[in-house]
Design a protein around this motif. Structure first.
Motif, PDB file in Angstrom:
ATOM      1  N   GLN A   1      10.541 -34.539 -26.748  1.00 41.35           N
ATOM      2  CA  GLN A   1      10.118 -33.269 -26.154  1.00 41.35           C
ATOM      3  C   GLN A   1       8.626 -33.290 -25.852  1.00 41.35           C
ATOM      4  O   GLN A   1       7.889 -34.156 -26.324  1.00 41.35           O
ATOM      5  CB  GLN A   1      10.436 -32.117 -27.101  1.00 41.35           C
ATOM      6  CG  GLN A   1      11.923 -31.968 -27.395  1.00 41.35           C
ATOM      7  CD  GLN A   1      12.215 -30.773 -28.258  1.00 41.35           C
ATOM      8  OE1 GLN A   1      11.414 -29.834 -28.341  1.00 41.35           O
ATOM      9  NE2 GLN A   1      13.364 -30.778 -28.900  1.00 41.35           N
ATOM     10  N   GLY A   2       8.209 -32.325 -25.065  1.00 38.14           N
ATOM     11  CA  GLY A   2       6.795 -32.198 -24.799  1.00 38.14           C
ATOM     12  C   GLY A   2       6.084 -31.461 -25.917  1.00 38.14           C
ATOM     13  O   GLY A   2       6.726 -30.804 -26.743  1.00 38.14           O
ATOM     14  N   PRO A   3       4.768 -31.566 -25.961  1.00 37.11           N
ATOM     15  CA  PRO A   3       4.010 -30.829 -26.990  1.00 37.11           C
ATOM     16  C   PRO A   3       4.221 -29.328 -26.873  1.00 37.11           C
ATOM     17  O   PRO A   3       4.248 -28.780 -25.766  1.00 37.11           O
ATOM     18  CB  PRO A   3       2.549 -31.210 -26.668  1.00 37.11           C
ATOM     19  CG  PRO A   3       2.633 -32.495 -25.907  1.00 37.11           C
ATOM     20  CD  PRO A   3       3.890 -32.390 -25.111  1.00 37.11           C
TER      21      PRO A   3
ATOM     22  N   GLN B   1       4.841 -32.012 -31.467  1.00 42.61           N
ATOM     23  CA  GLN B   1       5.645 -32.758 -30.497  1.00 42.61           C
ATOM     24  C   GLN B   1       6.810 -33.413 -31.225  1.00 42.61           C
ATOM     25  O   GLN B   1       6.643 -34.418 -31.928  1.00 42.61           O
ATOM     26  CB  GLN B   1       4.817 -33.809 -29.768  1.00 42.61           C
ATOM     27  CG  GLN B   1       5.581 -34.513 -28.661  1.00 42.61           C
ATOM     28  CD  GLN B   1       4.728 -35.491 -27.883  1.00 42.61           C
ATOM     29  OE1 GLN B   1       3.632 -35.853 -28.292  1.00 42.61           O
ATOM     30  NE2 GLN B   1       5.221 -35.926 -26.736  1.00 42.61           N
TER      31      GLN B   1
END
Lengths: 112, 113
Positions: B41-43, B37
């Motif tokens: 941002q998203g994982p 991550q």
């Protein structure tokens, strides 16, 4: 490919306000949809999920309905609390056994 | 129920050094994931294990990243050599086979300077 798009944050609300966080997805087949939440200092945790069209997931006053016609899974809560301040992630699982695909996350900040 | 354990919580290294992260999943969870991550941002999935076999490592930069899951329980993720762009939080998660409900650890925050 499969992807998730969330509304940009941060979202700033007063206590007891109505919350909507938009989420749309692109996927092949019939994915399962999820909302995960990350409270400050904690790990990601599942908030709610829906596995087929028109299903409504709910938990802790939050709701989201799986809309296949609009490829959406918007998160809503009628009256937010300060303790709801967190980062919210929309995610999809394209088929059973595959990994989650996450959106970028939306930061919610609730003030009293 | 004990959650997913990760260590260390924080790590600062210089570029070109190596680093390793450890994860202990929830007992009985056959599926283990490593996510990266990056801030804002998203994982993003790096690798998925089912027991001790790799299910998906299509997004793992194999020239520098490696992961293993010995005996289908604990897992380690290694970066060698590290680059500045590897600065991120590395998340480990586990789940019962076939479900989308993943349980996440608190992550390891890596800073490469």
């Amino acid at each position: 490919g499969n992807s998730v798009t969330q509304m940009e944050g941060p979202v700033t609300l007063s206590e007891e306000a109505f919350l909507t966080i938009n989420c749309t997805y692109t996927a092949t087949g019939y994915p399962s949809l999820f909302w995960y939440v990350q409270y400050p200092g904690e790990g990601l945790q599942l908030l709610l999920k829906a596995t087929k069209a028109d299903d409504k997931g709910s938990n802790k006053g939050f709701e989201a309905t799986y809309r296949k016609e609009t490829t959406s899974f918007h998160l809503e809560k009628g009256s937010v609390q300060v303790s709801d301040s967190a980062v919210y992630f929309c995610a999809l699982q394209n088929q059973a056994g595959t990994a989650l695909i996450f959106g970028k996350g939306t930061t919610l900040s609730v003030s009293s | 129920e004990a959650g997913v354990a990760q260590s260390p919580r924080y790590k600062i290294i210089e570029k070109r050094q190596s680093v390793a992260f450890w994860c202990n999943p929830i007992s009985g969870h056959a599926t283990l994931y490593w996510y990266q991550q990056i801030l804002g941002q998203g994982p993003k999935l790096l690798i998925q294990f089912q027991n001790n076999g790799v299910v998906d490592d299509s997004q793992l930069p194999k020239d520098r990243f490696s992961a293993e899951r010995l005996k289908g329980v604990d897992s380690t993720l290694k970066i060698q050599p590290a680059k500045l762009e590897d600065s991120a939080v590395y998340l480990c998660a586990s789940s019962l086979e076939g479900t989308g409900k993943a349980f996440f650890g608190q992550g390891t925050r890596l800073t490469v300077v």
